[in-house]
Design an enzyme around this catalytic site. Sequence first.
Site, mmCIF file in Angstrom:
data_model
loop_
_atom_site.group_PDB
_atom_site.id
_atom_site.type_symbol
_atom_site.label_atom_id
_atom_site.label_comp_id
_atom_site.label_asym_id
_atom_site.label_seq_id
_atom_site.Cartn_x
_atom_site.Cartn_y
_atom_site.Cartn_z
ATOM 1 N N SER A 114 55.394 80.083 -34.706
ATOM 2 C CA SER A 114 54.303 79.178 -35.074
ATOM 3 C C SER A 114 54.421 78.699 -36.525
ATOM 4 C CB SER A 114 52.953 79.871 -34.867
ATOM 5 O OG SER A 114 52.925 81.127 -35.527
ATOM 6 N N CYS A 170 44.176 94.019 -30.411
ATOM 7 C CA CYS A 170 44.325 93.860 -31.860
ATOM 8 C C CYS A 170 43.339 92.793 -32.329
ATOM 9 C CB CYS A 170 45.756 93.442 -32.190
ATOM 10 S SG CYS A 170 45.945 92.943 -33.893
ATOM 11 N N GLY A 174 44.948 85.657 -32.862
ATOM 12 C CA GLY A 174 44.261 84.370 -32.767
ATOM 13 C C GLY A 174 44.035 83.941 -31.326
ATOM 14 N N TYR A 184 45.931 89.839 -22.471
ATOM 15 C CA TYR A 184 45.410 90.976 -21.708
ATOM 16 C C TYR A 184 44.924 92.018 -22.700
ATOM 17 C CZ TYR A 184 48.761 94.384 -23.151
ATOM 18 O OH TYR A 184 49.447 95.267 -23.938
ATOM 19 N N TYR A 465 56.946 89.198 -20.685
ATOM 20 C CA TYR A 465 55.610 88.657 -20.982
ATOM 21 C C TYR A 465 55.703 87.678 -22.149
ATOM 22 C CZ TYR A 465 50.695 88.728 -22.579
ATOM 23 O OH TYR A 465 49.422 88.396 -22.986
ATOM 24 N N LEU A 466 55.298 86.455 -21.892
ATOM 25 C CA LEU A 466 55.412 85.390 -22.899
ATOM 26 C C LEU A 466 54.803 85.762 -24.246
ATOM 27 C CD1 LEU A 466 56.050 82.345 -23.576
ATOM 28 C CD2 LEU A 466 53.694 81.900 -22.907
ATOM 29 N N TYR A 468 54.656 88.476 -25.614
ATOM 30 C CA TYR A 468 55.516 89.404 -26.344
ATOM 31 C C TYR A 468 56.812 88.651 -26.660
ATOM 32 C CZ TYR A 468 52.417 93.353 -25.259
ATOM 33 O OH TYR A 468 51.344 94.215 -25.171
HETATM 34 C C1 LIG Z 1 49.421 93.321 -33.811
HETATM 35 C C2 LIG Z 1 49.528 92.553 -32.521
HETATM 36 C C3 LIG Z 1 48.829 93.009 -31.408
HETATM 37 C C4 LIG Z 1 48.867 92.307 -30.203
HETATM 38 N N1 LIG Z 1 48.144 92.779 -29.133
HETATM 39 C C5 LIG Z 1 48.130 92.073 -27.987
HETATM 40 C C6 LIG Z 1 47.344 92.480 -26.877
HETATM 41 O O1 LIG Z 1 46.638 93.486 -26.929
HETATM 42 N N2 LIG Z 1 47.378 91.728 -25.754
HETATM 43 C C7 LIG Z 1 48.137 90.605 -25.664
HETATM 44 O O2 LIG Z 1 48.101 89.944 -24.632
HETATM 45 N N3 LIG Z 1 48.905 90.207 -26.689
HETATM 46 C C8 LIG Z 1 48.910 90.901 -27.842
HETATM 47 N N4 LIG Z 1 49.680 90.466 -28.884
HETATM 48 C C9 LIG Z 1 50.478 89.244 -28.723
HETATM 49 C C10 LIG Z 1 49.618 88.015 -28.982
HETATM 50 O O3 LIG Z 1 48.777 87.781 -27.873
HETATM 51 C C11 LIG Z 1 50.519 86.805 -29.156
HETATM 52 O O4 LIG Z 1 51.354 86.991 -30.261
HETATM 53 C C12 LIG Z 1 49.703 85.525 -29.329
HETATM 54 O O5 LIG Z 1 50.488 84.417 -29.003
HETATM 55 C C13 LIG Z 1 49.175 85.411 -30.732
HETATM 56 O O6 LIG Z 1 48.322 84.310 -30.885
HETATM 57 P P1 LIG Z 1 48.112 83.749 -32.361
HETATM 58 O O7 LIG Z 1 47.263 82.541 -32.264
HETATM 59 O O8 LIG Z 1 47.684 84.853 -33.256
HETATM 60 O O9 LIG Z 1 49.609 83.413 -32.761
HETATM 61 P P2 LIG Z 1 50.394 82.170 -33.360
HETATM 62 O O10 LIG Z 1 51.609 82.766 -33.978
HETATM 63 O O11 LIG Z 1 49.520 81.338 -34.215
HETATM 64 O O12 LIG Z 1 50.782 81.343 -32.080
HETATM 65 C C14 LIG Z 1 51.557 81.854 -31.014
HETATM 66 C C15 LIG Z 1 52.128 80.705 -30.196
HETATM 67 O O13 LIG Z 1 51.070 79.876 -29.709
HETATM 68 C C16 LIG Z 1 51.162 78.552 -30.258
HETATM 69 N N5 LIG Z 1 49.817 78.139 -30.665
HETATM 70 C C17 LIG Z 1 49.008 78.793 -31.532
HETATM 71 N N6 LIG Z 1 47.855 78.141 -31.638
HETATM 72 C C18 LIG Z 1 47.924 77.054 -30.852
HETATM 73 C C19 LIG Z 1 47.022 76.000 -30.565
HETATM 74 N N7 LIG Z 1 45.820 75.937 -31.139
HETATM 75 N N8 LIG Z 1 47.412 75.041 -29.709
HETATM 76 C C20 LIG Z 1 48.633 75.093 -29.138
HETATM 77 N N9 LIG Z 1 49.525 76.072 -29.366
HETATM 78 C C21 LIG Z 1 49.174 77.036 -30.224
HETATM 79 C C22 LIG Z 1 52.083 78.692 -31.453
HETATM 80 O O14 LIG Z 1 52.699 77.467 -31.774
HETATM 81 C C23 LIG Z 1 53.037 79.760 -30.991
HETATM 82 O O15 LIG Z 1 53.993 79.214 -30.130
HETATM 83 C C24 LIG Z 1 49.657 91.143 -30.102
HETATM 84 C C25 LIG Z 1 50.369 90.699 -31.218
HETATM 85 C C26 LIG Z 1 50.310 91.394 -32.413
HETATM 86 C C27 LIG Z 1 51.093 90.902 -33.601
#
Ligand SMILES: Cc1cc2nc3c(=O)[nH]c(=O)nc-3n(C[C@H](O)[C@H](O)[C@H](O)COP(=O)(O)OP(=O)(O)OC[C@H]3O[C@@H](n4cnc5c(N)ncnc54)[C@H](O)[C@@H]3O)c2cc1C
Length: 532
Positions: A114, A170, A174, A184, A465-466, A468
Amino acid sequence: MKKSLIILFLFIYFHNSFATVDSVHDSFFQCFVESKIPTDQISSILYSPNNTSFTNILQSYIRNRRFNVSTTPKPTIILTPTAESHVSAAALCAKKLGVQIKIRSGGHDYEGISYVSETPFIILDMFNFRSININMEDETAWVQSGAYLGELYYRIWEKSNVHGFPAGVCPTVGVGGHISGAGYGNMLRKYGLTVDHVIDAQIVDANGRVLDRASMGEDLFWAIRGGGGGSFGVILAYKIKLVAVPPVVTVFRLEKYANQNATDAVFQYQNVVDTLDNDLFIRVLLQPITRNRTRSVRATFIGLFLGDSSRLLPITNARFPLLGLKKADCQEMSWIKSVLFWGNFDNTTSPTVLLSRTPDSVNFLKRKSDYVKTPISKSGLESLFREMVEIGKVGLVFNSYGGRMSEIPESETPFPHRAGNIFKIQYSVNWNEEGEAADKDYINQIRKLYSFMEPFVSKNPREAYLNYRDLDIGTTDNGKNSYPQGQIYGVKYFKSNFDRLVKVKTAVDPGNLFRNEQSIPTLPFRGRKTRK
Ligand SMILES: Cc1cc2nc3c(=O)[nH]c(=O)nc-3n(C[C@H](O)[C@H](O)[C@H](O)COP(=O)(O)OP(=O)(O)OC[C@H]3O[C@@H](n4cnc5c(N)ncnc54)[C@H](O)[C@@H]3O)c2cc1C
Ligand SMILES: *[C@@H]1O[C@H](CO)[C@@H](O)[C@H](O)[C@H]1NC(C)=O
Ligand SMILES: *[C@@H]1O[C@H](CO)[C@@H](O)[C@H](O)[C@H]1NC(C)=O
Ligand SMILES: *[C@@H]1O[C@H](CO)[C@@H](O)[C@H](O)[C@H]1NC(C)=O
Ligand SMILES: *[C@@H]1O[C@H](CO)[C@@H](O)[C@H](O)[C@H]1NC(C)=O
Ligand SMILES: *[C@@H]1O[C@H](CO)[C@@H](O)[C@H](O)[C@H]1NC(C)=O
Ligand SMILES: *[C@@H]1O[C@H](CO)[C@@H](O)[C@H](O)[C@H]1NC(C)=O
């Protein structure tokens, strides 16, 4: 004469090195003006590397130190929209100017996609879009993409202690990336995935239009519930349906070591965990540790039960006696307190911590995933534990499936890993040492364990899992066969739903404006080669 020539060269040199950044900055500025965005608004949302806060903004939502080093490619500009019109203009201007646009919400992507790219790019950072509107009348909420899961849980708890939401554990993840990638958490066996509770959405498409479920149509609405953010448009918000939680839930955490029958307990776990009461979710952490100067593996069983301990104990005693759960191991609390427990806060922490945006310390890390459909034999587990001890630092996390997950058809959402899975594995390695040598060492370790696990996990495809995110899952199959773009990761993440995602992608974004290292390709890449 010579001196002035050198100065002239230096001038040209530096002038040119700023030219790309400046021209991208100026072109976006101009394009935003043409999109009728007032210039004072543009000046407050457009950051170039010259702005003193550029680096701070860039680093604020980095969650993997691997991508916080000087060699990490940096964006030419960062846009921090505060209005829908800014997002529309960003999409249209990126298209017009032919610049790659990376969208960031919580920044938790494990591979940093991202906010990193190997080709010149800009970041559209959604952190200002983080309002949460809860409607208790119909038990729904509109949640903007930049909100944290923890903020959502807190806002729900403010209104009701018997409502919750089945999303990640966590609290700083976002909404934008999490929900678009399926999501999940520890209520998965009771309620399924996060996307199983999404009822509407707002998205800005490649033409800059702001669409909701009715205007985007069911195909696109299907795709953005698990098909991955960053392939179809910019998610502004999701509308979700809240779920019921009891006033008292039970949590536990039990550690077992190899000399305390850990193997037997993990073996029994695999044989019962997907068919236990749907109110019960059990995660197992397997970690190589040194104890009394001996290397071994510790198994930590962490549970959430949507009920009190008097109903829980008969369930575990009858079906999972080797867990050895006793009344004294059970902690009863409200659902919001269980959110804090699962977030590793101690039990004196106030729920207001969920509103904090101050980042915790961040490690270097790498993750991978697998699915298990038949229990691993005892000797298999023993060999696995030996391998983990030998490899070094890599841990595994088992997350139990079954329950509601098995009742929802594979094609209901893009996420295909439903019935038939006992548990999902997350491979996990964190480190603190800086430098490429350390990166290489730990990444090799995790790849080695992944390779060792091949006989025990899903095959054809070896599913993943996408959310991950794992860029090892590329376009080659362990170096054996080469595939057109998207073939391997698409089938691993989405199985047969990949074809429908490609069709939706081709219909809504034929020019491939919204792309990343593992986005959904458009149709020309579709023809699937079968594995030999
Ligand atoms: C500490 C930690 C704990 C986690 N625990 C879990 C868990 O319990 N369950 C689970 O399912 N997953 C978990 N994850 C994985 C998490 O769900 C994914 O990493 C998720 O994609 C993170 O979303 P983000 O908005 O924070 O990430 P970002 O890095 O901002 O985005 C991830 C992806 O989505 C795209 N994206 C982000 N925002 C948008 C938007 N507004 N419109 C279109 N595309 C967008 C980005 O371009 C990128 O491809 C965990 C990750 C971490 C680091
Ligand atoms: C950034 O700074 C350089 C050098 O001071 C200047 O030439 C350039 O115009 C500035 N760019 C922007 C976008 O302000
Ligand atoms: C970046 O710096 C420029 C020039 O100093 C300024 O006009 C602009 O407002 C700054 N942008 C932001 C978002 O602060
Ligand atoms: C990124 O590095 C800077 C130092 O360059 C540090 O201050 C910051 O805390 C780091 N952030 C993360 C998330 O690693
Ligand atoms: C391990 O299992 C054996 C046989 O089932 C049992 O006798 C023993 O008490 C167990 N040990 C521990 C530490 O639970
Ligand atoms: C570690 O060794 C000590 C001394 O031999 C022993 O008393 C103790 O029980 C051991 N601890 C574990 C966890 O095995
Ligand atoms: C909090 O945890 C401590 C130690 O882990 C425990 O002794 C205490 O009883 C717990 N308090 C509550 C309210 O659960």
